[in-house]
Scaffold this active site. Structure first.
Site, PDB file in Angstrom:
ATOM      1  N   LYS A 230       9.518 -79.195 -36.901  1.00 27.36           N
ATOM      2  CA  LYS A 230      10.896 -78.899 -37.110  1.00 27.36           C
ATOM      3  C   LYS A 230      11.357 -80.211 -37.574  1.00 27.36           C
ATOM      4  O   LYS A 230      11.338 -81.310 -37.271  1.00 27.36           O
ATOM      5  CB  LYS A 230      11.435 -78.317 -35.569  1.00 27.36           C
TER       6      LYS A 230
HETATM    7  C1  E4P Z   1      16.485 -73.958 -31.706  1.00 21.92           C
HETATM    8  O1  E4P Z   1      15.611 -74.059 -32.219  1.00 21.92           O
HETATM    9  C2  E4P Z   1      17.393 -74.831 -30.498  1.00 21.92           C
HETATM   10  O2  E4P Z   1      16.463 -75.394 -29.759  1.00 21.92           O
HETATM   11  C3  E4P Z   1      18.166 -74.033 -29.673  1.00 21.92           C
HETATM   12  O3  E4P Z   1      18.294 -72.441 -29.857  1.00 21.92           O
HETATM   13  C4  E4P Z   1      19.468 -74.553 -29.499  1.00 21.92           C
HETATM   14  O4  E4P Z   1      19.947 -73.808 -28.475  1.00 21.92           O
HETATM   15  P1  E4P Z   1      21.589 -74.150 -27.694  1.00 21.92           P
HETATM   16  O5  E4P Z   1      22.703 -74.404 -28.628  1.00 21.92           O
HETATM   17  O6  E4P Z   1      21.699 -73.222 -26.685  1.00 21.92           O
HETATM   18  O7  E4P Z   1      21.098 -75.583 -27.122  1.00 21.92           O
END
Ligand code: E4P
Length: 219
Positions: free
Chosen positions: A83
């Site tokens: 990522k």
């Molecule tokens: C995605 O890969 C992120 O880890 C995640 O969906 C972020 O979510 P949040 O905005 O609820 O922290």
């Protein structure tokens, strides 16, 4: 639509896998920090449980650092998707890693223009953050729909991974918009089951059965 769990918690992943509903997992530095465990060990543990993509995020913000971390993460397990953040060095790293055959999830996407950059750089997944846009009074779901449409227009193979999903309606709306994947916290996966009529109906079936079961089973 694939369901990914957005967590680094092993018990949650184990439960989701037991239900047969987990096609992959996404983690981020905040989620791993919350668990208080070794990052690489936890990623390997998750990969051993889940038969699908497991996103592990780099923490470097420069190209060379991202490539170095990306190589280490990709070597942990075949299921690892690296990522990278949607910044210029992240987009450059996305191209390099993708050309090397490593799967890349470009994260922190908040606009269709950013999503175009990720697709043009060979990303496996683009992660539009729905909830965080809603948090600032913008329409996160509209972004998902626009990216799906743009990618379809040009036949980009990059999969739209709707992220930052906070409740069941986000999941349903992502599916309606044509997102390939929805990543959600375990609490949201559990909520997808809920309907009061299911509970009421089951209670009634069992109560009716209770009244006659002795006679019926004797026959
Ligand atoms: C995605 O890969 C992120 O880890 C995640 O969906 C972020 O979510 P949040 O905005 O609820 O922290």
């Amino acid at each position: 639509m694939k369901f990914f769990l957005d967590t680094a918690n092993i018990d949650e992943i184990r439960q989701g896998v037991a239900w047969g509903l987990v096609d992959g997992v996404t983690t981020n530095p905040s989620l791993v920090a919350k668990e208080g465990v070794g990052f690489h060990d936890r990623i390997k543990e998750i990969c051993a449980l889940v038969n699908g993509s497991v996103s592990a995020e780099v923490t470097a913000t420069d190209y060379e650092g991202m490539i170095k971390e990306g190589h280490v993460l990709a070597k942990l397990h075949d299921n690892v998707t690296v990522k990278v953040p949607l910044i210029p060095d992240g987009i450059r790293a996305c191209r390099t890693l993708s050309q090397e055959g490593i799967k890349v999830n470009v994260t922190l996407c908040f606009s269709p223009s950013q999503a175009l950059l990720a697709a043009k750089s060979g990303a496996t997944f683009i992660s539009p953050f729905v909830g965080r846009l809603d948090d600032i009074s913008q329409d996160g779901m509209q972004l998902v729909g626009e990216i799906v449409k743009i990618y379809k227009n040009y036949g980009f193979p990059t999969q739209v991974l709707a992220a930052s999903l906070r409740h069941p309606q986000h999941v349903v709306q992502s599916a309606l918009a044509g997102a390939h994947v929805g990543t959600m916290p375990f609490s949201v996966l559990k909520m997808l089951f809920n309907h009061p009529l299911t509970d009421i109906g089951l209670k009634k079936f069992l109560a009716d059965w209770d009244k006659v079961k002795d006679q019926v089973l004797k026959k």
